[in-house]
Design an enzyme around this catalytic site. Structure first.
Site, PDB file in Angstrom:
ATOM      1  N   ASP A  67      -2.943   8.519  -3.572  1.00 47.77           N
ATOM      2  CA  ASP A  67      -1.599   9.043  -3.833  1.00 47.77           C
ATOM      3  C   ASP A  67      -1.501   9.720  -5.195  1.00 47.77           C
ATOM      4  OD1 ASP A  67      -1.887   6.670  -5.248  1.00 47.77           O
ATOM      5  OD2 ASP A  67      -0.437   5.563  -4.056  1.00 47.77           O
ATOM      6  N   ASP A 136       6.162  -5.288  -3.477  1.00 50.08           N
ATOM      7  CA  ASP A 136       6.928  -5.256  -2.222  1.00 50.08           C
ATOM      8  C   ASP A 136       6.015  -5.121  -0.996  1.00 50.08           C
ATOM      9  OD1 ASP A 136       6.073  -2.633  -2.316  1.00 50.08           O
ATOM     10  OD2 ASP A 136       8.065  -1.749  -2.571  1.00 50.08           O
ATOM     11  N   HIS A 138       3.593  -2.917  -0.547  1.00 46.71           N
ATOM     12  CA  HIS A 138       3.129  -1.575  -0.187  1.00 46.71           C
ATOM     13  C   HIS A 138       1.637  -1.397  -0.417  1.00 46.71           C
ATOM     14  CE1 HIS A 138       4.291   0.009  -4.480  1.00 46.71           C
ATOM     15  NE2 HIS A 138       3.024  -0.280  -4.455  1.00 46.71           N
ATOM     16  N   GLU A 143       6.105   2.340   1.171  1.00 49.86           N
ATOM     17  CA  GLU A 143       7.108   1.320   0.857  1.00 49.86           C
ATOM     18  C   GLU A 143       7.592   0.637   2.145  1.00 49.86           C
ATOM     19  OE1 GLU A 143       7.272   0.674  -2.154  1.00 49.86           O
ATOM     20  OE2 GLU A 143       8.080   2.230  -3.458  1.00 49.86           O
TER      21      GLU A 143
HETATM   22  P1  PGA Z   1      -0.812  -2.559  -9.725  1.00 51.67           P
HETATM   23  O1  PGA Z   1      -0.167  -1.730  -8.547  1.00 51.67           O
HETATM   24  O2  PGA Z   1      -2.310  -2.528  -9.485  1.00 51.67           O
HETATM   25  O3  PGA Z   1      -0.445  -1.800 -10.988  1.00 51.67           O
HETATM   26  O4  PGA Z   1      -0.263  -3.931  -9.667  1.00 51.67           O
HETATM   27  C1  PGA Z   1      -0.565  -1.978  -7.255  1.00 51.67           C
HETATM   28  C2  PGA Z   1       0.180  -1.060  -6.295  1.00 51.67           C
HETATM   29  O5  PGA Z   1       1.337  -0.741  -6.543  1.00 51.67           O
HETATM   30  O6  PGA Z   1      -0.431  -0.687  -5.279  1.00 51.67           O
END
Ligand code: PGA
Length: 263
Positions: A67, A136, A138, A143
């Site tokens: 992404d 959450d 994702h 999301e």
């Molecule tokens: P993080 O993010 O590694 O900064 O915890 C993970 C994500 O949002 O996929």
């Protein structure tokens, strides 16, 4: 799903890097799907060490990132393009032509998303997809409520995700509202999945996606349907799993099959 529980962030990172190394050694022209965020930084550090000290060779490796924020140019220090070059690509012998990070500044969204999907197909599909997980649930920027068959597209970020990621920006006002992301369906087509998570903050969602029902409210839960998915956790992220003891037992005993003799 194979669940591997390690002691801490450092061990989690080393275990994940070992799995990626095995993939590259067994197929030097592997197509890797790569993730950004705080979680994979240690894994990339370990891969850089393996390259420098053990000669792990990236010259034929092809990569596709999950992404990118919409509106950030590659030169922005919070773009995922920038993140990938800083944390991995510039330290290893990867061919820049083999690197794909979705663009954050695009004239025609739909045409670009279709092109990205086509490039993955042309490369032969993703052999190993590295994933983190959001608070959450994702995966990439899919999301809650994302279709479990979704493809690469433009999405609106949840307010909570913007807040979670604000720590990397000067202020929350600078966090983009939109992103381009591979879809859940795109991710599910990878031949192998490797999800990593660490810290107490992820414990609840980790238990939900591994042991709860499959639901688009926690997009990572669809990985229960993937035939080759490994999850590497640290103790804190594993602390709310109901079957943690069993996952440990299975992992410790999995090599016994090699000595198995039919009488
Ligand atoms: P993080 O993010 O590694 O900064 O915890 C993970 C994500 O949002 O996929």
């Amino acid at each position: 799903m194979e669940v591997i529980i390690t002691k801490d962030y450092d061990e989690m990172s080393k275990e994940a890097a070992k799995i990626i190394r095995e993939q590259i050694v067994s197929k030097p022209n592997s197509v890797l799907g790569l993730a950004t965020g705080g979680t994979p930084i240690g894994t990339y550090k370990e891969l850089v060490r393996m390259h420098k000290e053990e000669g792990l060779d990236f010259c034929k490796v092809v990569t596709f990132n999950l992404d990118e924020y919409i509106g950030l140019p590659p030169s922005h220090d919070q773009s995922y393009y920038y993140f990938m070059w800083e944390n991995l690509f510039k330290h290893v012998n990867i061919n820049p032509e083999n690197v794909h990070v979705p663009a954050g500044i695009i004239a025609d969204f739909e045409a670009y998303c279709n092109w990205y999907e086509e490039e993955i197909k042309k490369a032969g599909g993703i052999d190993l997809q590295l994933l983190g997980i959001g608070g959450d649930g994702h995966i990439a920027f899919n999301e809650p409520g994302s279709s479990l068959t979704s493809r690469t597209r433009i999405v609106t970020l949840f307010e909570q995700t913007r807040k979670d990621n604000a720590r990397f920006f000067k202020s929350i006002d600078e966090v983009p509202y939109f992103a381009i992301t591979m879809g859940v369906g795109t991710i599910m087509e990878a031949k192998k999945i490797l999800l990593i998570a660490n810290g107490k903050k992820k414990a609840k969602v980790v238990a939900e996606f591994i042991e709860g029902p499959i639901t688009s409210m926690i997009t990572a839960s669809v990985l229960q349907l993937h035939p080759n998915c490994t999850v590497v956790l640290d103790e804190e992220a594993a602390s709310e799993l109901k079957y943690a003891k069993e996952y440990r037992w299975m992992y410790e005993n999995k090599n016994r099959i090699k000595d198995f003799q039919f009488k």
